[in-house]
Design a protein around this motif. Structure first.
Motif, PDB file in Angstrom:
ATOM      1  N   VAL A  16       0.776  -0.949   0.215  1.00  0.00           N
ATOM      2  CA  VAL A  16      -0.297   0.122  -0.154  1.00  0.00           C
ATOM      3  C   VAL A  16       1.028   1.533  -0.126  1.00  0.00           C
ATOM      4  O   VAL A  16       1.861   1.050   1.066  1.00  0.00           O
ATOM      5  N   SER A  17       0.538   2.150  -0.903  1.00  0.00           N
ATOM      6  CA  SER A  17       1.337   3.259  -0.438  1.00  0.00           C
ATOM      7  C   SER A  17       0.631   4.640  -0.308  1.00  0.00           C
ATOM      8  O   SER A  17       1.012   5.774  -0.425  1.00  0.00           O
ATOM      9  N   GLY A  18      -0.936   4.522  -0.321  1.00  0.00           N
ATOM     10  CA  GLY A  18      -1.667   5.595   0.254  1.00  0.00           C
ATOM     11  C   GLY A  18      -1.923   5.523   1.957  1.00  0.00           C
ATOM     12  O   GLY A  18      -1.247   4.689   2.661  1.00  0.00           O
ATOM     13  N   THR A  19      -2.392   6.559   2.419  1.00  0.00           N
ATOM     14  CA  THR A  19      -2.964   5.895   4.290  1.00  0.00           C
ATOM     15  C   THR A  19      -4.094   4.846   4.611  1.00  0.00           C
ATOM     16  O   THR A  19      -4.339   5.279   5.578  1.00  0.00           O
ATOM     17  N   VAL A  20      -4.836   4.639   3.423  1.00  0.00           N
ATOM     18  CA  VAL A  20      -5.476   3.289   3.666  1.00  0.00           C
ATOM     19  C   VAL A  20      -5.392   2.056   3.407  1.00  0.00           C
ATOM     20  O   VAL A  20      -4.836   1.929   2.211  1.00  0.00           O
ATOM     21  N   THR A  21      -5.443   0.682   4.066  1.00  0.00           N
ATOM     22  CA  THR A  21      -6.049   0.008   3.410  1.00  0.00           C
ATOM     23  C   THR A  21      -6.976  -0.700   4.126  1.00  0.00           C
ATOM     24  O   THR A  21      -7.790  -0.432   4.945  1.00  0.00           O
ATOM     25  N   TYR A  22      -7.479  -1.990   3.507  1.00  0.00           N
ATOM     26  CA  TYR A  22      -8.814  -2.473   3.544  1.00  0.00           C
ATOM     27  C   TYR A  22      -8.370  -4.184   3.839  1.00  0.00           C
ATOM     28  O   TYR A  22      -7.642  -5.036   3.814  1.00  0.00           O
TER      29      TYR A  22
END
Length: 93
Positions: A16-22
């Motif tokens: 993941v490269s953003g601020t949210v994963t799931y």
């Protein structure tokens, strides 16, 4: 991906490269779960008490803003099944 009480949970995207994963359950656990994100040294960066049925499609967003780049462990504890615990790794870029 791992099995938890008859179903699986997947962390995506991974890496993941953003601020949210799931965390996505294909079959929601029948109990509430505790979710933790820890680094490889065991330092806890995220914890939440979650009822998977509160999330549409069994998809639980995880705020990973506080995480630096590195490898982490998602730990899910099924509270109603003698604390059955499963872990899976993911990478934050």
């Amino acid at each position: 991906t791992y099995t938890l009480r008859g179903g699986t949970v997947t962390v995506y995207p991974n890496p993941v490269s953003g601020t949210v994963t799931y965390a996505k359950f294909d079959v929601a656990p029948s109990n509430n779960v505790n979710i933790y994100i820890v680094d490889l040294f065991g330092t806890n960066f995220f914890s939440a008490h979650v009822n998977p049925y509160d999330y549409a499609g069994g998809i639980i967003p995880l705020d990973i803003t506080a995480l630096n780049a590195g490898e982490y462990i998602l730990k899910v504890v099924d509270i109603g099944s003698n604390n059955e615990t499963r872990t899976t790794r993911f990478i934050k870029l």
